[in-house]
Enzyme design. Structure first.
Site, short mmCIF file in Angstrom:
data_model
loop_
_atom_site.label_atom_id
_atom_site.label_comp_id
_atom_site.label_asym_id
_atom_site.label_seq_id
_atom_site.Cartn_x
_atom_site.Cartn_y
_atom_site.Cartn_z
N PRO A 8 26.34 -45.81 -50.46
CA PRO A 8 25.02 -46.27 -50.89
C PRO A 8 24.66 -47.62 -50.29
CG PRO A 8 26.53 -45.96 -52.75
CD PRO A 8 27.32 -45.74 -51.53
N PRO A 9 23.42 -48.03 -50.39
CA PRO A 9 23.02 -49.30 -49.79
C PRO A 9 23.71 -50.49 -50.46
CG PRO A 9 21.11 -48.00 -50.47
CD PRO A 9 22.30 -47.32 -51.03
N GLY A 10 23.97 -51.48 -49.68
CA GLY A 10 24.48 -52.75 -50.21
C GLY A 10 25.96 -52.75 -50.51
N VAL A 11 26.72 -51.79 -50.02
CA VAL A 11 28.15 -51.78 -50.31
C VAL A 11 28.95 -52.44 -49.19
CG1 VAL A 11 28.15 -49.81 -51.86
CG2 VAL A 11 28.36 -49.45 -49.40
N GLY A 12 28.29 -52.94 -48.19
CA GLY A 12 29.01 -53.71 -47.17
C GLY A 12 29.27 -52.96 -45.88
N LYS A 13 28.52 -51.91 -45.61
CA LYS A 13 28.75 -51.14 -44.39
C LYS A 13 28.44 -51.98 -43.14
CE LYS A 13 25.80 -47.93 -45.59
NZ LYS A 13 25.32 -48.40 -46.89
N THR A 14 27.26 -52.60 -43.18
CA THR A 14 26.86 -53.41 -42.01
C THR A 14 27.80 -54.59 -41.83
OG1 THR A 14 24.61 -52.81 -42.60
CG2 THR A 14 24.87 -54.52 -40.95
N SER A 42 28.67 -30.60 -64.02
CA SER A 42 29.42 -31.62 -64.75
C SER A 42 28.73 -32.12 -66.01
CB SER A 42 29.76 -32.78 -63.82
OG SER A 42 28.56 -33.33 -63.32
N LYS A 102 30.13 -42.59 -59.95
CA LYS A 102 29.15 -42.42 -61.00
C LYS A 102 29.02 -43.68 -61.83
CE LYS A 102 29.54 -37.44 -61.17
NZ LYS A 102 30.13 -36.27 -61.82
#
Ligand code: ADP
Length: 827
Positions: free
Chosen positions: A410-416, A784, A827
């Site tokens: 997801p966005p903002g998890v430090g990929k870049t 689920s 989740k």
């Protein structure tokens, strides 16, 4: 020529086909036909003194139209045996093709006596045939009295048409003649002066004009022009000097006009030429002046500079040749010419591209790389380990064609930031190419140069920006490319990521191959699923699932707060954000998998603190070097105040400088009240969940979205009815079945769960059940939700509300077994 000649009564006649010899003119002819050779031989060659012959124009049968009258005027009436149309074989002297078939020829009745000035005899080699070359001078007009075709050539009885001296004197008295002479002389002078300007050869003719009688000169003038046969004939027929002068004036004038028109046209062309030549000259002068003044360096010849840049770009030889060809073309163009600019921009790109320029690769220090990754990122142990492995392989085999790493999460998890850490660890430059929303293949591969406004694709553009051929290139949001009518960007990416093919990547704009094999590609995506399988096949997916609250707290304390403070020119001496407050920010102001919003909120706190600090500056006495501070920076802060939107302003101002500038009594410590003041009322509230589950029949589930985990409420209610189950909330088949299973299980266990008084009681007796999943606009599916549904139903039937601080997930079987769950962290 000027002297008058005594004409004999008979003259040998040489016919001139479609041509007239005028008195005073010279002509060189070659005689090849039998009759003309005989004529020359007998009349000229074998005579001691220079003989005279008569030149008589004849008209081709083909040319013959309405000229009969002219001809009959000639010889017809006087000689009964010879009509105007005398049939003789062609004996045209200056027609050398030897055509010898009999033709009807039409003699003109007036001719010109000519004197041979030069004779030469030749013998044709194989045939032994004799030919003559004769130079003739026209002397005076004569009239044909009688033409005889007997003998090898024609002879004619003639009478001279020349005036006697007395007659001429008489004519010269005539005022008309005087006027005509004057007019002719003026026109002739004009022509001469025009010719003089052009060829500078007028002097001789001018002398003639003064010495010769004008009526003779008229012939000479006219003879030198190109005229039609008819005009020549009519000139020949102008026996009367007055007629001759007026005709000659007309012809000379016409010649003059045609010269003038031609001159005008050349002048026009020359005018255009000289404009560009003038420009060129002026430019040369300007350059010389600048050189003289010594300020030529800033304005040195653009193209020369471009060429130098191209030379130092280190292009491969074939591309260098291509570039040179283009440069030569450019040099020939005018800057205003269409195509000049596009050609120039193209060459600039060729010169700017890093064909060979690379950042120097340092010896890779794995320990340092690990430290760097650790210092930049909290947690992510497995991912960091994988990156270290990747780097280790590169260290051992620098040209290894390892897989392309693809960070998915997801966005903002430090990929870049992980990708940029890889670049830093390798000591390479980093360039990010955003692929989000790219639907057109041309975005990646460029537009052909034939299109107006064509550009290189994003990859080539990125390489130009970064300026080295071995950067770490981040293909951001690779899952967001789509294909449509404009082509498939994924297929172009496939070529880019294929080590076999990317050695000669072909950008349509560039039109020459570029070697991408030294580039290290790293990709990011929010989800792996939309990535086309062939592309995914070339990448190694590394999942970044998102952070728990605990992890976010650690990230905030260790990384985000120090960084935010630094970016705002603050330090912990001014602002302290206690852990508890950070936790509140996480819980009440953000609901995300990554930490981007958290960082934004922390930045808002920092901005507000900066305002506080700046305000205090006015109240508290500060040290003297305050004026050294960047004052617009402070104004910015003040103006922005407590705005919510984050705008991180990177600053070069040293914290220490600020600290010394603003010495405030005690640091600002963020508390709950301040949070609310700056960030506004909480956006997400724990109490909200408590409120919502306060009524029995509501339970909390966990779901997973592309943006991370979410809580999902499930509401169940009962009403009067006949045992039906209603489901709402855009549910898929799987989730509907889960609801059915849950209801069946609860009904089956009603007694065990003390929901019914006795075994066998129908829970649904006289009532319907309605289950709703709020946020009705969002489609939901998946197995689920099983346990959550059971909990909601049990809560409804038992009229006991569920705990507000617990959410659940898990698929349940009909027998009541809960299957193992996955992705809890997500989740
Ligand atoms: P993404 O590319 O996944 O959308 P970014 O790499 O832009 O996210 O990260 C957003 C911000 O969060 C960056 O400032 C980054 O440094 C920070 N960040 C994310 N994960 C971590 C972590 N584990 N440790 C420290 N900082 C992190």
């Amino acid at each position: 020529m000027a002297e008058s000649v005594e004409l004999p009564g008979r003259l040998a006649i040489l016919p001139f086909r479609n041509k007239v010899l005028l008195p005073g003119a010279f002509i060189r002819i070659r005689c090849t036909s039998h009759s003309s050779v005989k004529l020359v031989e007998q009349e000229l060659w074998q005579r001691e003194e220079k003989g005279l012959i008569g030149i008589l124009p004849v008209r081709d049968a083909a040319e013959m139209t309405s000229m009969d009258s002219v001809l009959s005027q000639g010889v017809g009436s006087e000689t009964g045996e010879r009509s105007s149309k005398v049939q003789v074989s062609t004996s045209d002297a200056h027609k050398v093709d030897g055509k010898n078939h009999p033709e009807v020829i039409h003699w003109h009745n007036r001719g010109v006596a000519a004197r041979a000035l030069h004779l030469s005899r030749g013998v044709e080699k194989p045939s032994g045939r004799v030919t003559y070359i004769v130079v003739l001078e026209g002397l005076c007009r004569f009239n044909v009295e009688e033409l005889s075709t007997r003998g090898p050539y024609c002879t004619a009885k003639i009478s001279s048409l020349e005036m006697t001296k007395a007659e001429m004197d008489h004519v010269e008295q005539d005022p008309d003649f005087v006027a005509l002479s004057r007019q002719f002389k003026a026109t002739a002078m004009e022509l001469i002066s025009v010719l003089e300007q052009k060829q500078k050869t007028g002097g001789k003719i001018k002398v003639l004009l003064e010495t010769l009688p004008l009526h003779k000169l008229a012939d000479i003038f006219v003879a030198s022009f190109e005229m039609s046969f008819e005009e020549q004939l009519s000139m020949l027929d102008s026996v009367d000097p007055k007629v001759r002068l007026s005709k000659a004036t007309e012809l000379v004038d016409r010649h003059l006009q045609s010269i003038r028109v031609a001159e005008k046209i050349t002048q026009k062309v020359e005018g255009q030429l000289s404009k560009s030549q003038k420009e060129f000259l002026l430019r040369q002068q300007m350059r010389a002046i600048k050189e003289e003044l010594g300020d030529n360096d800033d304005d040195e010849d653009d193209l020369a500079a471009l060429e130098r840049k191209m030379q130092s770009a280190g292009m491969p030889s074939n591309i260098w040749k291509h570039a040179q060809r283009e440069l030569r073309r450019l040099k020939k163009m005018q800057p205003q010419q269409p195509g000049y600019n596009s050609s120039r921009v193209y060459l600039e790109l060729l010169a700017d591209l890093p064909w060979q320029k690379a950042s120097e690769e340092q010896e890779l220090d794995l320990k340092a790389a690990r430290e760097r990754l650790d210092s930049d990122h909290y947690g992510l142990v497995k991912i960091k380990q994988r990156i270290i492995e990747y780097l280790a392989v590169r260290k051992l085999k620098p040209d290894a064609r390892g897989p392309v790493l693809c960070f998915v999460g997801p966005p903002g998890v430090g990929k870049t930031s992980l990708a940029s850490s890889i670049a830093a660890a390798l000591g390479r430059k980093f360039v990010r190419i955003s692929l989000g929303g790219v639907k057109d293949e041309a975005d990646i591969r460029g537009h052909r140069r034939t299109y107006i406004g064509s550009m290189p694709g994003r990859l080539i553009d990125g390489l130009k920006r970064v300026g080295v051929c071995n950067p770490v290139m981040l293909l951001d949001e690779i899952d967001k490319t789509g294909s449509d009518v404009r082509g498939d960007p994924a297929s172009a990416l496939l070529e880019v990521l294929d080590p076999e093919q990317n050695k000669s990547f072909n950008d349509h704009y560039l039109n020459v191959p570029f070697d991408l094999s030294k580039v290290i590609f790293v990709a990011t995506a929010n989800r792996a699923q939309p990535i086309p399988p062939p592309l995914l096949d070339r990448m190694e997916v590394i999942e970044l699932p998102g952070y728990t609250v605990e992890e976010k707290l650690r990230i905030a304390m260790q990384h985000l707060i120090p960084r935010v403070l630094d970016q705002h020119g603050l330090s912990s001496e001014f602002l302290q954000i206690p852990e508890a407050m950070v936790k509140l920010v996480i819980q009440r102001y953000t609901r995300e998998a990554g930490v981007r919003n958290l960082e934004r909120n922390l930045a808002a706190l920092a901005r507000a603190a900066a305002v506080r600090v700046a305000e205090q500056e006015q109240a508290v006495s500060v040290s003297k070097d305050v004026h050294k501070l960047d004052s617009p920076l402070l104004e910015n802060r003040l103006a922005e105040g407590a705005e919510m939107e984050m705008e991180v302003i990177p600053m070069g101002v040293n914290n220490h400088e600020i600290s010394t500038a603003f010495r405030i009594a005690s640091p600002l410590v963020v508390d709950e009240a301040m949070l609310e003041k700056i960030l506004g009322p909480p956006r997400f509230d724990d109490r909200e969940a408590a409120d919502r589950v306060a009524t029995p029949g509501v339970s909390v589930g966990l779901v997973w979205t592309t943006f991370g985990g979410e809580v999902q409420f499930v509401e169940a209610t009962a009403m009067a009815g006949n045992g039906e189950l209603h489901l709402t909330g855009q549910l898929g088949d799987v989730i509907k079945e889960s609801a059915q299973i849950a209801l069946t299980w609860v009904r089956a266990r009603a007694a065990d769960l003390k929901l019914a008084a006795a075994e066998g009681t129908n829970l649904l007796q006289g009532r319907d059940i309605h289950i709703h999943f709020p946020a009705g606009a969002v489609p939901k599916d998946g197995p689920s939700a099983g346990v959550t549904l059971v909990t909601a139903l049990v809560s409804l039937f038992s009229q006991k509300s569920v705990r507000a601080d617990t959410a659940m997930t898990g698929e349940m079987t009909l027998r009541g077994l809960v299957l193992p769950v996955g992705g809890i962290k997500d989740k």
